[in-house]
Write a protein that holds these residues in place. Sequence first.
Motif, PDB file in Angstrom:
ATOM      1  N   GLU A  38      -2.383  -4.634 -11.548  1.00  0.00           N
ATOM      2  CA  GLU A  38      -1.767  -3.782 -10.678  1.00  0.00           C
ATOM      3  C   GLU A  38      -2.721  -3.574  -9.545  1.00  0.00           C
ATOM      4  O   GLU A  38      -1.970  -3.648  -8.180  1.00  0.00           O
ATOM      5  CB  GLU A  38      -2.167  -2.365 -11.431  1.00  0.00           C
ATOM      6  N   LEU A  39      -3.139  -3.537  -9.341  1.00  0.00           N
ATOM      7  CA  LEU A  39      -4.568  -3.944  -8.121  1.00  0.00           C
ATOM      8  C   LEU A  39      -4.181  -5.911  -7.123  1.00  0.00           C
ATOM      9  O   LEU A  39      -4.222  -4.591  -6.048  1.00  0.00           O
ATOM     10  CB  LEU A  39      -5.520  -3.572  -8.146  1.00  0.00           C
ATOM     11  N   GLU A  40      -4.413  -5.927  -7.781  1.00  0.00           N
ATOM     12  CA  GLU A  40      -3.461  -7.339  -7.482  1.00  0.00           C
ATOM     13  C   GLU A  40      -2.322  -7.392  -6.702  1.00  0.00           C
ATOM     14  O   GLU A  40      -2.136  -7.080  -5.519  1.00  0.00           O
ATOM     15  CB  GLU A  40      -3.823  -8.478  -8.304  1.00  0.00           C
ATOM     16  N   THR A  41      -1.135  -6.538  -7.665  1.00  0.00           N
ATOM     17  CA  THR A  41       0.489  -6.193  -7.200  1.00  0.00           C
ATOM     18  C   THR A  41       0.144  -4.988  -5.864  1.00  0.00           C
ATOM     19  O   THR A  41       1.227  -5.709  -5.496  1.00  0.00           O
ATOM     20  CB  THR A  41       1.131  -5.989  -8.518  1.00  0.00           C
ATOM     21  N   VAL A  42      -0.320  -4.392  -6.242  1.00  0.00           N
ATOM     22  CA  VAL A  42      -0.224  -3.032  -5.290  1.00  0.00           C
ATOM     23  C   VAL A  42      -0.975  -3.289  -3.877  1.00  0.00           C
ATOM     24  O   VAL A  42      -0.960  -2.702  -3.262  1.00  0.00           O
ATOM     25  CB  VAL A  42      -0.728  -1.256  -5.849  1.00  0.00           C
ATOM     26  N   LEU A  43      -2.373  -3.544  -4.291  1.00  0.00           N
ATOM     27  CA  LEU A  43      -2.832  -3.458  -2.924  1.00  0.00           C
ATOM     28  C   LEU A  43      -3.241  -5.004  -2.980  1.00  0.00           C
ATOM     29  O   LEU A  43      -3.976  -5.487  -1.380  1.00  0.00           O
ATOM     30  CB  LEU A  43      -4.770  -2.924  -3.510  1.00  0.00           C
ATOM     31  N   GLY A  44      -3.165  -6.160  -3.224  1.00  0.00           N
ATOM     32  CA  GLY A  44      -3.552  -7.723  -2.789  1.00  0.00           C
ATOM     33  C   GLY A  44      -5.079  -7.046  -2.226  1.00  0.00           C
ATOM     34  O   GLY A  44      -5.725  -6.930  -3.699  1.00  0.00           O
ATOM     35  N   ASP A  45      -5.271  -7.629  -0.961  1.00  0.00           N
ATOM     36  CA  ASP A  45      -6.825  -7.743  -0.559  1.00  0.00           C
ATOM     37  C   ASP A  45      -7.234  -6.888  -0.080  1.00  0.00           C
ATOM     38  O   ASP A  45      -8.339  -7.581   1.104  1.00  0.00           O
ATOM     39  CB  ASP A  45      -6.996  -9.236  -0.401  1.00  0.00           C
ATOM     40  N   HIS A  46      -6.874  -5.529   0.793  1.00  0.00           N
ATOM     41  CA  HIS A  46      -6.409  -4.609   1.434  1.00  0.00           C
ATOM     42  C   HIS A  46      -6.878  -3.425   0.356  1.00  0.00           C
ATOM     43  O   HIS A  46      -7.131  -3.108  -0.705  1.00  0.00           O
ATOM     44  CB  HIS A  46      -5.997  -4.668   2.497  1.00  0.00           C
ATOM     45  N   PRO A  47      -8.126  -2.775   0.833  1.00  0.00           N
ATOM     46  CA  PRO A  47      -8.651  -1.107   0.019  1.00  0.00           C
ATOM     47  C   PRO A  47      -7.189   0.016  -0.189  1.00  0.00           C
ATOM     48  O   PRO A  47      -6.822  -0.584   1.066  1.00  0.00           O
ATOM     49  CB  PRO A  47      -9.793  -0.879   1.070  1.00  0.00           C
ATOM     50  N   PRO A  48      -7.910   0.647  -0.937  1.00  0.00           N
ATOM     51  CA  PRO A  48      -6.681   1.408  -1.153  1.00  0.00           C
ATOM     52  C   PRO A  48      -6.791   2.798  -0.234  1.00  0.00           C
ATOM     53  O   PRO A  48      -7.492   2.619   0.324  1.00  0.00           O
ATOM     54  CB  PRO A  48      -6.622   2.264  -2.679  1.00  0.00           C
ATOM     55  N   THR A  49      -5.357   2.969   0.327  1.00  0.00           N
ATOM     56  CA  THR A  49      -4.655   3.908   1.508  1.00  0.00           C
ATOM     57  C   THR A  49      -4.225   4.987   0.400  1.00  0.00           C
ATOM     58  O   THR A  49      -4.200   4.505  -1.221  1.00  0.00           O
ATOM     59  CB  THR A  49      -4.617   3.301   2.254  1.00  0.00           C
ATOM     60  N   TYR A  50      -4.733   6.493   0.840  1.00  0.00           N
ATOM     61  CA  TYR A  50      -3.404   7.383   0.010  1.00  0.00           C
ATOM     62  C   TYR A  50      -2.306   6.458  -0.092  1.00  0.00           C
ATOM     63  O   TYR A  50      -1.922   7.364  -1.138  1.00  0.00           O
ATOM     64  CB  TYR A  50      -3.967   8.102   1.502  1.00  0.00           C
TER      65      TYR A  50
END
Length: 197
Positions: A38-50
Amino acid sequence: DQLITMVFAGHETTATALAFTWYVLATHPDIRERFDAELETVLGDHPPTYDDLQDLEFTENIITEALRLYPPIHTIPRRTKSDVEVNGFRIPEDHEIHLSVIHVHRDGQFYDDPLSFRPDRWTDEFEEELHDFAYVPFGGGRRTCIGREFALLEAKVVLATIGQQFEFEWEKNRDIELEPRVTTQSKEGIPLKLSPR
């Protein structure tokens, strides 16, 4: 008073919740793989934003389930204002009682297989049918913790941010043993091995 509650009461409880969340992820590799995906799909390599946070649904379910099994606040004290009868038991006026959050959260009356870590149980349908006071890691009713939304937001951001970079491993061959202190603790701490992803 409310600001002090958020600033001071929010530190240890959120840290405790995150420690137990890392423990359950370390001991459930199948869940950890889905979390990573899920982290890979939603965020890729950028930190989470709101804006990303609403799309981290499985991450939220992991936190919710970890709070169910290991609520940082293990009991909620209350004092009776008058005599009360509950299921045939009389509780006198001005008597302090404690609701055991852990026991409620692990009650088979509300949860199938209550001792298992199952983030998938948290569907909209399940939550709609769940009794209002069967899940109370932040208390309930009009005395719900003022920092609830802040703590959940903070936990989600921290879990996703650290989860992008590191993995935790549980190297012991036994489960943790809980010990109620001011907050829920493990008798021997939660020693996890940290490694980069």
